[in-house]
Design a protein around this motif. Sequence first.
Motif, PDB file in Angstrom:
ATOM      1  N   PRO A   1     -26.065  24.236  24.317  1.00 23.59           N
ATOM      2  CA  PRO A   1     -24.651  23.919  24.144  1.00 23.59           C
ATOM      3  C   PRO A   1     -23.792  25.129  23.829  1.00 23.59           C
ATOM      4  O   PRO A   1     -22.573  25.099  24.010  1.00 23.59           O
ATOM      5  N   GLU A   2     -24.425  26.219  23.365  1.00 24.91           N
ATOM      6  CA  GLU A   2     -23.679  27.432  23.067  1.00 24.91           C
ATOM      7  C   GLU A   2     -23.508  28.319  24.299  1.00 24.91           C
ATOM      8  O   GLU A   2     -22.764  29.299  24.259  1.00 24.91           O
ATOM      9  N   PHE A   3     -24.228  27.985  25.366  1.00 21.47           N
ATOM     10  CA  PHE A   3     -24.074  28.733  26.616  1.00 21.47           C
ATOM     11  C   PHE A   3     -24.475  27.812  27.754  1.00 21.47           C
ATOM     12  O   PHE A   3     -25.621  27.768  28.178  1.00 21.47           O
ATOM     13  N   PHE A   4     -23.518  27.048  28.249  1.00 20.60           N
ATOM     14  CA  PHE A   4     -23.823  26.011  29.224  1.00 20.60           C
ATOM     15  C   PHE A   4     -23.438  26.386  30.650  1.00 20.60           C
ATOM     16  O   PHE A   4     -23.546  25.577  31.552  1.00 20.60           O
ATOM     17  N   SER A   5     -22.988  27.619  30.854  1.00 22.41           N
ATOM     18  CA  SER A   5     -22.557  28.024  32.193  1.00 22.41           C
ATOM     19  C   SER A   5     -23.757  28.283  33.099  1.00 22.41           C
ATOM     20  O   SER A   5     -24.659  29.055  32.754  1.00 22.41           O
ATOM     21  N   LEU A   6     -23.786  27.626  34.248  1.00 24.14           N
ATOM     22  CA  LEU A   6     -24.839  27.832  35.239  1.00 24.14           C
ATOM     23  C   LEU A   6     -24.232  28.398  36.512  1.00 24.14           C
ATOM     24  O   LEU A   6     -23.150  28.001  36.933  1.00 24.14           O
ATOM     25  N   ASN A   7     -24.942  29.322  37.127  1.00 28.24           N
ATOM     26  CA  ASN A   7     -24.549  29.834  38.428  1.00 28.24           C
ATOM     27  C   ASN A   7     -24.588  28.705  39.453  1.00 28.24           C
ATOM     28  O   ASN A   7     -25.396  27.784  39.342  1.00 28.24           O
ATOM     29  N   LEU A   8     -23.725  28.779  40.455  1.00 28.78           N
ATOM     30  CA  LEU A   8     -23.668  27.720  41.468  1.00 28.78           C
ATOM     31  C   LEU A   8     -25.023  27.515  42.135  1.00 28.78           C
ATOM     32  O   LEU A   8     -25.495  26.380  42.296  1.00 28.78           O
ATOM     33  N   GLY A   9     -25.668  28.607  42.524  1.00 33.15           N
ATOM     34  CA  GLY A   9     -26.981  28.487  43.158  1.00 33.15           C
ATOM     35  C   GLY A   9     -28.008  27.865  42.237  1.00 33.15           C
ATOM     36  O   GLY A   9     -28.846  27.065  42.665  1.00 33.15           O
ATOM     37  N   GLN A  10     -27.941  28.200  40.942  1.00 31.12           N
ATOM     38  CA  GLN A  10     -28.868  27.607  39.971  1.00 31.12           C
ATOM     39  C   GLN A  10     -28.644  26.108  39.843  1.00 31.12           C
ATOM     40  O   GLN A  10     -29.602  25.330  39.749  1.00 31.12           O
ATOM     41  N   SER A  11     -27.386  25.714  39.806  1.00 30.68           N
ATOM     42  CA  SER A  11     -27.072  24.292  39.668  1.00 30.68           C
ATOM     43  C   SER A  11     -27.611  23.495  40.853  1.00 30.68           C
ATOM     44  O   SER A  11     -28.202  22.424  40.684  1.00 30.68           O
TER      45      SER A  11
END
Length: 262
Positions: free
Chosen positions: A144-154
């Motif tokens: 929850p403190e770092f929830f950003s995912l790269n588009l390819g990862q998602s």
Amino acid sequence: MAKAEMIDPVVVLVRPQMGENIGAAARAMLNFGLDRMRIVDPRDGWPNPKANAMASGAGRVLDHAGIFADVAGAVADCDFVFATTARSRELVKEIVTPERAMAMAREMGAQGKKIGILFGPERAGLENADLIHANAIVTVPVNPEFFSLNLGQSVLLLAYEWGRQGSAVPDSVMGLARTEMASREEVQRLGDHYETRLEEAGFFFPPTKADGMRLNLRNMWSRLALTRAEVQTLHGMLRQILFRKGQAADPPNGNPPPGAEG
């Protein structure tokens, strides 16, 4: 009545910003059997040479990708739409994990329904105006403190779940590396070999515990699930030790008759 053919989900990239991420998404899709991509209003136009370079062997996903001006057009033929986002929104939607989402997608796809999965732009993700086209939200349980995912990862996470749930690959398999499992007779003979030599060395002491010690050793051999190569190695190790100590009649690479190893 004939069973409906499974319809794979379509991956919809909404306003993607970098061609490299589009290419990475294509690779992730094809890794797990998905090849239907739609792109909504790509920032750098289309086609995008950087996307093709990053896609490598998955270029055919990009070659057949549909280009749309808006989300509504991209999902117009879909019966059910998932939207991926890690942020809370002010819309009432069911929120599911990737595992649950792809289980639902498989169930509906098997009924001949068309499923869409929305992925937002790299910088800000999907907006509320995009989410109104979705039936459910997919949220990955990330830090929850770092929830950003790269588009390819998602895309990879969802594609993996799709592929995993449709795979017949067992959860665990033993790689035998050009050998095969030892038979029960071969393991029994290995136990006999060691028990004989340990008896000669006075290992089974005191006598009151000898039977229990033998039982434990036999249980150990059977529990190890040995291969034929491993059984031969263990025989050879013991023969080498005894030969060096002058206690073995045969050299370590000899071939004693069956049942008389060592």
